[in-house]
Design a protein around this motif. Structure first.
Motif, PDB file in Angstrom:
ATOM      1  N   TRP A  22       0.810  -1.218   0.000  1.00  0.00           N
ATOM      2  CA  TRP A  22       0.000   0.000   0.000  1.00  0.00           C
ATOM      3  C   TRP A  22       0.838   1.259   0.000  1.00  0.00           C
ATOM      4  CZ3 TRP A  22      -4.324  -0.782  -1.993  1.00  0.00           C
ATOM      5  CH2 TRP A  22      -4.987  -1.983  -1.793  1.00  0.00           C
ATOM      6  N   TRP A  23       1.935   1.295   0.756  1.00  0.00           N
ATOM      7  CA  TRP A  23       2.710   2.533   0.749  1.00  0.00           C
ATOM      8  C   TRP A  23       3.446   2.707  -0.574  1.00  0.00           C
ATOM      9  CZ3 TRP A  23       7.901   3.072   0.108  1.00  0.00           C
ATOM     10  CH2 TRP A  23       8.738   2.031   0.469  1.00  0.00           C
ATOM     11  N   LEU A  30       0.989   9.086  -6.025  1.00  0.00           N
ATOM     12  CA  LEU A  30       1.263  10.466  -5.627  1.00  0.00           C
ATOM     13  C   LEU A  30       2.317  11.096  -6.530  1.00  0.00           C
ATOM     14  CD1 LEU A  30       0.756  12.706  -3.500  1.00  0.00           C
ATOM     15  CD2 LEU A  30       2.664  11.749  -2.224  1.00  0.00           C
ATOM     16  N   SER A  31       3.365  10.360  -6.851  1.00  0.00           N
ATOM     17  CA  SER A  31       4.401  10.931  -7.716  1.00  0.00           C
ATOM     18  C   SER A  31       3.874  11.173  -9.126  1.00  0.00           C
ATOM     19  CB  SER A  31       5.643  10.041  -7.750  1.00  0.00           C
ATOM     20  OG  SER A  31       5.416   8.877  -8.494  1.00  0.00           O
ATOM     21  N   LEU A  32       3.009  10.291  -9.618  1.00  0.00           N
ATOM     22  CA  LEU A  32       2.401  10.513 -10.934  1.00  0.00           C
ATOM     23  C   LEU A  32       1.511  11.747 -10.926  1.00  0.00           C
ATOM     24  CD1 LEU A  32       1.483   6.863 -11.965  1.00  0.00           C
ATOM     25  CD2 LEU A  32       3.305   8.289 -12.896  1.00  0.00           C
ATOM     26  N   MET A  33       0.749  11.913  -9.864  1.00  0.00           N
ATOM     27  CA  MET A  33      -0.135  13.083  -9.775  1.00  0.00           C
ATOM     28  C   MET A  33       0.670  14.374  -9.640  1.00  0.00           C
ATOM     29  SD  MET A  33      -3.171  11.497  -7.417  1.00  0.00           S
ATOM     30  CE  MET A  33      -4.049  13.030  -7.246  1.00  0.00           C
ATOM     31  N   LEU A  34       1.766  14.329  -8.909  1.00  0.00           N
ATOM     32  CA  LEU A  34       2.610  15.516  -8.777  1.00  0.00           C
ATOM     33  C   LEU A  34       3.290  15.866 -10.097  1.00  0.00           C
ATOM     34  CD1 LEU A  34       4.232  14.919  -5.288  1.00  0.00           C
ATOM     35  CD2 LEU A  34       2.626  16.721  -5.903  1.00  0.00           C
ATOM     36  N   THR A  44      -1.267  20.623  -7.390  1.00  0.00           N
ATOM     37  CA  THR A  44       0.057  21.245  -7.419  1.00  0.00           C
ATOM     38  C   THR A  44       0.115  22.429  -6.466  1.00  0.00           C
ATOM     39  OG1 THR A  44       0.369  20.528  -9.695  1.00  0.00           O
ATOM     40  CG2 THR A  44       1.788  22.298  -8.914  1.00  0.00           C
ATOM     41  N   ASN A  45      -0.915  23.269  -6.476  1.00  0.00           N
ATOM     42  CA  ASN A  45      -0.949  24.428  -5.573  1.00  0.00           C
ATOM     43  C   ASN A  45      -0.966  23.999  -4.116  1.00  0.00           C
ATOM     44  OD1 ASN A  45      -0.807  26.395  -7.525  1.00  0.00           O
ATOM     45  ND2 ASN A  45      -3.033  26.525  -7.763  1.00  0.00           N
ATOM     46  N   LEU A  64       8.828  11.941 -10.775  1.00  0.00           N
ATOM     47  CA  LEU A  64       8.686  10.604 -11.357  1.00  0.00           C
ATOM     48  C   LEU A  64       9.788   9.658 -10.891  1.00  0.00           C
ATOM     49  CD1 LEU A  64       7.538  11.409 -14.985  1.00  0.00           C
ATOM     50  CD2 LEU A  64       6.190  10.428 -13.132  1.00  0.00           C
ATOM     51  N   VAL A  65      10.852  10.197 -10.330  1.00  0.00           N
ATOM     52  CA  VAL A  65      11.910   9.352  -9.780  1.00  0.00           C
ATOM     53  C   VAL A  65      11.348   8.471  -8.667  1.00  0.00           C
ATOM     54  CG1 VAL A  65      14.091   9.410  -8.507  1.00  0.00           C
ATOM     55  CG2 VAL A  65      13.730  10.944 -10.431  1.00  0.00           C
ATOM     56  N   ILE A  66      10.382   8.997  -7.931  1.00  0.00           N
ATOM     57  CA  ILE A  66       9.752   8.205  -6.874  1.00  0.00           C
ATOM     58  C   ILE A  66       9.066   6.984  -7.477  1.00  0.00           C
ATOM     59  CG2 ILE A  66       8.005   8.234  -5.056  1.00  0.00           C
ATOM     60  CD1 ILE A  66       8.558  11.309  -4.870  1.00  0.00           C
ATOM     61  N   ALA A  67       8.313   7.187  -8.552  1.00  0.00           N
ATOM     62  CA  ALA A  67       7.643   6.064  -9.217  1.00  0.00           C
ATOM     63  C   ALA A  67       8.666   5.103  -9.813  1.00  0.00           C
ATOM     64  CB  ALA A  67       6.703   6.571 -10.306  1.00  0.00           C
TER      65      ALA A  67
END
Length: 146
Positions: A22-23, A30-34, A44-45, A64-67
């Protein structure tokens, strides 16, 4: 990400249980959305206003590095659980069928409808002559199918 890595990610989603799955999924989403940046400004705001240092990024796509870290990690965790005996062969085969169905379905969808990936032209390329834009589009469709 390659097809095998995405397959292993979906396999990990299908067979793993517990907090690890899950994490890693939440961090990936979250990284994709950011990375959407100005295409999803309310989100973003929120990060620009309430998370210190977020506005110092050169490009929001750096998230995207997180993903790119989480997607292979989830696949490797699934393989680890199988090889150390935490997962039975029956559970692994069921997960492989699910992952093959999902990734295979996406592959067939992209092969049948290559335009699903977008228009294959940037806004700046619209002012090129028609013969050039049609050649760019057909080349990019073939690359997507390849």
């Amino acid at each position: 990400m390659g097809a095998i890595v995405i397959f292993l990610f979906v396999l990990g989603l299908a067979v793993l249980k517990g907090r690890e799955k899950w994490w890693l999924l939440i961090a990936t989403v979250l990284s994709l959305m950011l990375a959407w940046g100005k295409n999803f400004m309310p989100f973003t705001n929120l990060f620009i206003d309430y998370f210190p240092g977020y506005n110092k990024f050169r490009a929001v796509t750096m998230t995207l590095v997180i993903a790119q870290f989480c997607i292979p990690l989830l696949g490797f965790l699934a393989l680890r659980n199988y090889y150390d005996g935490s997962l039975s062969k029956k559970e692994m085969l069921k997960g492989i069928r699910i992952a093959a169905g999902i990734t295979g379905g996406l592959l067939i969808l992209i092969l049948m409808i290559p335009g699903i990936a977008g228009s294959f032209l940037s806004p700046y390329e619209n002012r090129y002559p028609e013969w050039l834009t049609s050649a760019l589009i057909s080349d990019r469709k073939r690359l997507a199918q390849g």
